[in-house]
Write an enzyme that holds these catalytic residues in place. Sequence first.
Site, short mmCIF file in Angstrom:
data_model
loop_
_atom_site.label_atom_id
_atom_site.label_comp_id
_atom_site.label_asym_id
_atom_site.label_seq_id
_atom_site.Cartn_x
_atom_site.Cartn_y
_atom_site.Cartn_z
N TYR A 288 33.27 -29.29 -10.10
CA TYR A 288 33.96 -28.85 -8.88
C TYR A 288 34.19 -30.00 -7.92
CZ TYR A 288 34.90 -25.19 -5.33
OH TYR A 288 35.46 -24.34 -4.39
N TYR A 338 43.73 -25.76 -4.76
CA TYR A 338 42.42 -25.26 -4.36
C TYR A 338 42.35 -23.76 -4.58
CZ TYR A 338 37.93 -25.12 -2.08
OH TYR A 338 36.59 -24.97 -1.85
#
Lengths: 404, 142
Positions: A288, A338
Amino acid sequence: MGNLRDKYCIVGVGETEYSRNSGRTTRAMAVEAIKKAMNDAGLGPKDVDGMMSYQQNDSTPSLIVGPDLGIRLNFWVDMVGGGSSTEALIGLAMGAIEVGMCRTVALFRSMNGYTEVRIGGTGARAAAPVRGQELATRPYGMTSAGQVFAPTFMRHMHDYGTSSAQVAHVKVAHSKHASQNPKALYKERVTVEDVLNSRWIVKPLRLLDCCVETDNATCLVVTSAERARDLRQRPIYLMGVAGRVSKPRTDFPWAHGPLSRVAGYYAKDIVFPMAGIGPEDVDLTGSYDAFTFTTLLQLEEYGFCKKGEGGAYVSSGIIELAGKRPNNTSGGHLCEAYTHGMNLVIENVRQLRGLADDYCPGWAEGKHSYDYSPGKCRQVKDAEIAMNLGWSTPATGSALILRR
Amino acid sequence: MAEYAKPLPSITSESKPFWDACRRHRFVIQRCLDCGSFQHYPRGVCASCWGDRLEWRESRGQGKVYTFTVTERTQTQGFREEVPYVVAYVELDEGVQVLTNLVGCAPGDVRIGMRVAVTFEDVNDQVSIPRFAPLEEASGAR
């Protein structure tokens, strides 16, 4: 739980366009992403009876989205959460199916992350009520994710000598990957100098250390391996999962354990034994990248390199497409979009299918050139096992191991 | 006194004794009478042993910078007019870590490990906010 290894699969993936101006509701975007993921799997409205989502008061819940698609649900749940929720919810979907509450789960995240609720405390979020930890942090001007994480990054640099130039390679690598991804918001390749010359946001984070903000919906479909065999795509098997594993104190984590230690320190001991493999068996990762540093810290903590050697690891070329273990081959949160983690799992599913949607003319038939120059291929050759390292905060993370 | 533009602390039943002490320019931390653990920020019970007999011990208000960050961009009212500013975790000599601001020195001069001491800002008639400054600069420490 170990006996559920390889008994569940991801059978469908889908997403909307990644943009900064969707002009649509989260409801409309969720419907599109779910429909695409179900079409990808070859499933119709009667074939999905479970729905899950995660949100931060910025989405439309399952019981509104389901009816739009004519789906009668036997199970649904909408959880509060951002990063690290994808992996956790995949594990929960496995459990819901295992106990017989439903048979197939569509799991989505829909967010106007640029035009409505922005992560940095602007837009609708600026008016959100103050609660929980914010009671203690706001008087000191600590309100954004970057501010909450930055002290951990600073301490890592102090403890291990990690340099900004080393960490910048995460952005460099992901930007290279994005240049091979037609869906990516930022397709332009950047250099270490570009990162180091970008303006300060919250030291040690510069602008290009920070992820993009986008409007989008993403969806994954989870079902049993038994059902997966009859579906359109090659099943991608779930080998292991760890969900929202946390440090001893999630509200004030700096007070307990070294600050430069993140939640993967604990999650690795759940996910690897469940999958029956170790980090050396993983062909590609999806660590991530809310920030460049979050990728580095997690790769260390899960054992892809030694603790403290993350700076050398990410700047060695290993995490690039031509390297030994590429990370976030879609461009990730730093370059593609995102989504609070889901696009990183979607990418790994496509990689394991051999169907990375790059610029190779024959990608849809699995024909790839493996030419990793700009505007070409981003398929990892012979990828067998992929791993996702989900990040919520330094104190909470999730993990997922997938195989083809 | 000019009106204070930054966010004020939301004072809860657990944290009221802490903020009351700040008003008197005293930095207090919770200590469990059952297991002896110190904890900060204030909680309703001892997170180490679940004991609910918590006393307030006065700290000397001195420690060192454990880590910090310099904010150059923020949307937070009151702070956005003051960038750059420093948010830090200070490790008190009693062992607990405190989220705070560092004041009294240029952000570029802050180093992990530097000695600091508490200083209180009386922001209105009811609230004083503890921040920390390099030890020789601190005015509020005793």
